[in-house]
Motif scaffolding. Structure first.
Motif, mmCIF file in Angstrom:
data_model
loop_
_atom_site.group_PDB
_atom_site.id
_atom_site.type_symbol
_atom_site.label_atom_id
_atom_site.label_comp_id
_atom_site.label_asym_id
_atom_site.label_seq_id
_atom_site.Cartn_x
_atom_site.Cartn_y
_atom_site.Cartn_z
ATOM 1 N N TYR A 238 16.529 -29.879 10.993
ATOM 2 C CA TYR A 238 16.043 -30.038 9.773
ATOM 3 C C TYR A 238 16.955 -29.213 8.827
ATOM 4 O O TYR A 238 16.668 -28.998 7.766
ATOM 5 C CB TYR A 238 14.639 -29.347 9.627
ATOM 6 C CG TYR A 238 13.716 -29.727 10.838
ATOM 7 C CD1 TYR A 238 12.992 -31.130 10.294
ATOM 8 C CD2 TYR A 238 13.267 -28.951 11.945
ATOM 9 C CE1 TYR A 238 12.171 -31.579 11.449
ATOM 10 C CE2 TYR A 238 12.378 -29.485 12.595
ATOM 11 C CZ TYR A 238 11.794 -30.902 12.420
ATOM 12 O OH TYR A 238 10.974 -31.260 13.364
ATOM 13 N N SER A 239 18.160 -29.209 9.359
ATOM 14 C CA SER A 239 19.117 -28.455 8.191
ATOM 15 C C SER A 239 18.579 -27.067 7.653
ATOM 16 O O SER A 239 18.368 -26.728 6.535
ATOM 17 C CB SER A 239 19.612 -29.236 7.266
ATOM 18 O OG SER A 239 20.866 -28.644 6.503
ATOM 19 N N ALA A 240 18.190 -26.396 8.865
ATOM 20 C CA ALA A 240 17.356 -25.115 8.403
ATOM 21 C C ALA A 240 17.956 -23.892 9.097
ATOM 22 O O ALA A 240 17.237 -23.134 9.971
ATOM 23 C CB ALA A 240 15.850 -25.258 8.506
ATOM 24 N N CYS A 241 19.246 -23.750 9.006
ATOM 25 C CA CYS A 241 19.890 -22.751 9.991
ATOM 26 C C CYS A 241 19.278 -21.407 9.600
ATOM 27 O O CYS A 241 19.230 -20.426 10.841
ATOM 28 C CB CYS A 241 21.460 -22.712 9.842
ATOM 29 S SG CYS A 241 22.232 -24.364 10.282
ATOM 30 N N GLY A 242 19.028 -20.992 8.612
ATOM 31 C CA GLY A 242 18.406 -19.684 8.316
ATOM 32 C C GLY A 242 17.105 -19.417 8.509
ATOM 33 O O GLY A 242 16.623 -18.353 8.793
ATOM 34 N N ALA A 243 16.275 -20.301 9.268
ATOM 35 C CA ALA A 243 15.023 -20.032 9.413
ATOM 36 C C ALA A 243 14.762 -19.249 10.695
ATOM 37 O O ALA A 243 13.782 -18.732 10.974
ATOM 38 C CB ALA A 243 14.085 -21.499 9.740
ATOM 39 N N ARG A 244 15.800 -19.228 11.424
ATOM 40 C CA ARG A 244 15.949 -18.701 12.946
ATOM 41 C C ARG A 244 14.705 -18.891 13.559
ATOM 42 O O ARG A 244 13.982 -17.935 14.010
ATOM 43 C CB ARG A 244 16.229 -17.054 12.487
ATOM 44 C CG ARG A 244 17.475 -16.970 11.678
ATOM 45 C CD ARG A 244 18.865 -17.477 12.009
ATOM 46 N NE ARG A 244 18.970 -17.300 13.344
ATOM 47 C CZ ARG A 244 19.643 -18.407 14.254
ATOM 48 N NH1 ARG A 244 19.571 -19.827 13.669
ATOM 49 N NH2 ARG A 244 19.966 -18.275 15.420
ATOM 50 N N ILE A 245 14.259 -20.170 13.753
ATOM 51 C CA ILE A 245 13.248 -20.379 14.798
ATOM 52 C C ILE A 245 13.576 -21.345 15.875
ATOM 53 O O ILE A 245 14.108 -22.527 15.556
ATOM 54 C CB ILE A 245 12.036 -20.998 13.930
ATOM 55 C CG1 ILE A 245 11.404 -19.912 13.067
ATOM 56 C CG2 ILE A 245 11.104 -21.688 14.817
ATOM 57 C CD1 ILE A 245 10.834 -18.808 14.133
ATOM 58 N N GLY A 246 13.366 -20.931 17.051
ATOM 59 C CA GLY A 246 13.543 -21.986 18.235
ATOM 60 C C GLY A 246 12.641 -21.781 19.131
ATOM 61 O O GLY A 246 11.635 -21.328 18.925
ATOM 62 N N CYS A 247 13.028 -22.467 20.353
ATOM 63 C CA CYS A 247 12.048 -22.403 21.508
ATOM 64 C C CYS A 247 12.697 -22.603 22.812
ATOM 65 O O CYS A 247 13.661 -22.988 22.870
ATOM 66 C CB CYS A 247 10.903 -23.378 21.286
ATOM 67 S SG CYS A 247 11.441 -24.918 21.287
ATOM 68 N N LEU A 248 11.916 -22.052 23.805
ATOM 69 C CA LEU A 248 12.295 -22.116 25.231
ATOM 70 C C LEU A 248 11.166 -23.187 25.792
ATOM 71 O O LEU A 248 9.877 -22.733 25.460
ATOM 72 C CB LEU A 248 12.462 -20.808 25.828
ATOM 73 C CG LEU A 248 12.774 -20.893 27.502
ATOM 74 C CD1 LEU A 248 13.496 -19.447 27.697
ATOM 75 C CD2 LEU A 248 11.492 -20.983 28.187
ATOM 76 N N ILE A 249 11.540 -24.108 26.495
ATOM 77 C CA ILE A 249 10.480 -24.957 27.204
ATOM 78 C C ILE A 249 10.672 -25.069 28.644
ATOM 79 O O ILE A 249 11.866 -25.274 29.107
ATOM 80 C CB ILE A 249 10.568 -26.300 26.568
ATOM 81 C CG1 ILE A 249 10.654 -26.341 24.866
ATOM 82 C CG2 ILE A 249 9.530 -27.268 27.011
ATOM 83 C CD1 ILE A 249 10.770 -27.784 24.441
ATOM 84 N N THR A 250 9.907 -25.024 29.380
ATOM 85 C CA THR A 250 9.895 -25.174 30.983
ATOM 86 C C THR A 250 8.339 -25.374 31.405
ATOM 87 O O THR A 250 7.409 -24.974 30.947
ATOM 88 C CB THR A 250 10.295 -23.945 31.586
ATOM 89 O OG1 THR A 250 10.633 -24.225 32.845
ATOM 90 C CG2 THR A 250 9.642 -22.544 31.307
ATOM 91 N N LYS A 251 8.245 -26.202 32.422
ATOM 92 C CA LYS A 251 7.133 -26.519 33.018
ATOM 93 C C LYS A 251 6.963 -25.401 34.312
ATOM 94 O O LYS A 251 5.850 -25.616 34.957
ATOM 95 C CB LYS A 251 6.760 -27.877 33.369
ATOM 96 C CG LYS A 251 6.836 -28.813 32.183
ATOM 97 C CD LYS A 251 6.958 -30.485 32.721
ATOM 98 C CE LYS A 251 6.870 -31.281 31.462
ATOM 99 N NZ LYS A 251 6.868 -32.733 31.964
ATOM 100 N N ASN A 252 7.923 -24.697 34.594
ATOM 101 C CA ASN A 252 7.953 -23.602 35.583
ATOM 102 C C ASN A 252 6.803 -22.654 35.042
ATOM 103 O O ASN A 252 7.439 -21.626 34.251
ATOM 104 C CB ASN A 252 9.388 -23.261 36.022
ATOM 105 C CG ASN A 252 9.610 -22.378 37.182
ATOM 106 O OD1 ASN A 252 8.609 -21.463 37.422
ATOM 107 N ND2 ASN A 252 10.489 -22.527 37.935
ATOM 108 N N LYS A 253 5.928 -22.470 35.649
ATOM 109 C CA LYS A 253 4.928 -21.522 35.241
ATOM 110 C C LYS A 253 5.321 -19.950 35.542
ATOM 111 O O LYS A 253 4.983 -19.223 34.772
ATOM 112 C CB LYS A 253 3.342 -21.490 35.683
ATOM 113 C CG LYS A 253 2.884 -22.926 35.134
ATOM 114 C CD LYS A 253 2.785 -22.993 33.830
ATOM 115 C CE LYS A 253 2.249 -24.320 33.392
ATOM 116 N NZ LYS A 253 2.424 -24.700 31.810
ATOM 117 N N ALA A 254 5.960 -19.756 36.604
ATOM 118 C CA ALA A 254 6.389 -18.504 36.990
ATOM 119 C C ALA A 254 7.571 -17.904 36.069
ATOM 120 O O ALA A 254 7.621 -17.107 35.601
ATOM 121 C CB ALA A 254 7.051 -18.349 38.516
#
Length: 399
Positions: A238-254
């Motif tokens: 979204y050309s929003a480098c200053g927002a500093r919002i990302g995520c980690l995604i995994t289906k590994n529950k542990a």
């Protein structure tokens, strides 16, 4: 005098930003600089995202849940499920930029001294993240002559040891723009299953694929659910480098529960960033279609212009908004500093990132630079003119 920590000494400086003092001095001298050194797009942030910020009306700027707000994670899940990731909100951990997602994953998946294999050249800050986590990057070389295609599985097998815990890829790739094929990802899948490895997939540039090429995520591969960790961010999409919002995604529950403990230790991601990120999911397809058209044109302008310069070679990338080019020079670090300090053409010059900082192998990439096509085509063409004149008079030219 108190001593600096060994980790602090070992922490690498950013090769993308280390030339900033020389650029600042050049600007003070009145030179115009074309910044091709950093992935900061000039594309406008979607209006829906900016409006969400303007319309914030909370009375208390409060903490959010460590894993992110329920509403944002639900909205994110809907975005990924349109891409056939088959996620639930409980598979998504919101982070302070994609950088934190990578750091948390390294700490949650690897013990100190264990190893992650990364095809090089790779995003320079992976070295810094690995240093923070006390883990070891094992590079595996890809080559400019074949466009930086994934090295053969045989080459991976050569560097796998009992300490190897993960393989990391960036797809499409920063810094090369290479887009991995289905065959390459299927081969990585079999390798990770065979050796019981995590597969880290940095997908910051998912939306930037060109020439009708297909983007494929390890999330699309059956039988790899416990192995895959995806890193993502709103910065580039979204050309929003200053927002500093990302995520980690995994289906590994542990793994998710372990990563959450690291997230709890830093309390929470920003509330306003998540509000903007949630709104961004409603960005219309027309925005991405226009951006893709623009980046394709910029890529074509830059790659064609580079290859037209005597002694320069640049493969045509399939995604992201970077290229790595081979120049007729003795040393990229020296050249990138020289072109700022000593050179100008019509009082203009170019800032680039030496490719040496994107390699972990000593001595690799010494005649290569990374260029980001984040400027409009007019400026790209002017930057190419500057570069051609600079190469013609550079004292360390190597023909």
């Amino acid at each position: 005098m108190p001593q600096i920590s060994q980790k602090g000494i070992d922490m690498p400086a950013s090769p993308i930003r280390k030339l900033t003092p020389f650029a600042d001095k050049a600007k003070q001298e009145g030179k115009k600089i074309y910044h091709l050194n950093i992935g900061q797009p000039d594309i406008e942030t979607p209006e829906v995202m900016l409006n969400a910020l303007k319309n914030i009306d909370f009375k208390v700027w409060a903490y959010t849940a460590s894993e992110g707000t329920a509403s944002y994670r639900t909205k994110l899940a809907s975005y990924y499920n349109k891409l056939n990731y088959n996620l639930s909100p409980s598979d998504i951990l919101v982070t302070n930029g994609g950088s934190e997602a990578i750091t948390i994953a390294m700490q949650a998946c690897l013990n100190p001294g264990e190893e992650v294999i990364i095809p090089e050249p790779f995003y320079a800050n992976y070295n810094g993240f690995a240093c923070s986590a006390d883990i070891v990057v094992k590079p595996i070389m890809s080559y400019i002559d074949n466009g930086f295609a994934l090295p053969s599985i045989a080459e991976f097998e050569k560097v796998i040891t009992p300490k190897t815990k993960a393989i990391a890829i960036c797809n499409p790739n920063n810094p090369t723009g290479y887009l991995y094929s289905r065959e390459e990802l299927e081969a990585l899948k079999e390798l990770c299953i065979k050796h019981d490895l995590y597969l880290f997939s940095d997908e910051a540039y998912r939306e930037f694929c060109y020439d009708g090429k297909e983007f494929l995520s390890p999330m699309h591969l059956e039988g790899l659910e416990e192995h895959v960790v995806v890193f993502d961010t709103v910065s580039k999409r979204y050309s929003a480098c200053g927002a500093r919002i990302g995520c980690l995604i995994t289906k590994n529950k542990a793994l998710f529960q372990t990563a959450l403990k690291f997230a709890q230790a830093r309390l929470s991601p920003s509330l306003e960033g998540q509000i903007a990120g949630e709104a961004a999911v409603d960005t219309p397809d027309s925005y991405f279609e226009a951006v893709s058209t623009e980046y394709t044109a910029r890529r074509d302008t830059l790659v064609k212009g580079l290859n037209a310069i005597e002694g320069v070679f640049c493969p045509n990338p399939g995604g992201a908004f970077y290229v790595v080019a081979k120049l007729p020079i003795d040393n990229a670090d020296k050249f990138c500093q020289w072109i700022l300090e000593e050179f100008s053409y019509e009082n203009e010059t170019v800032m680039m990132a030496p490719a040496t900082g994107f390699y972990s192998t000593e001595g690799a990439g010494t005649n290569q630079v990374r260029l980001a096509y984040v400027l409009n085509q007019t400026d790209l063409k002017k930057a190419l003119v500057c570069l051609e004149h600079a190469l013609a008079v550079y004292p360390g030219r190597q023909d």
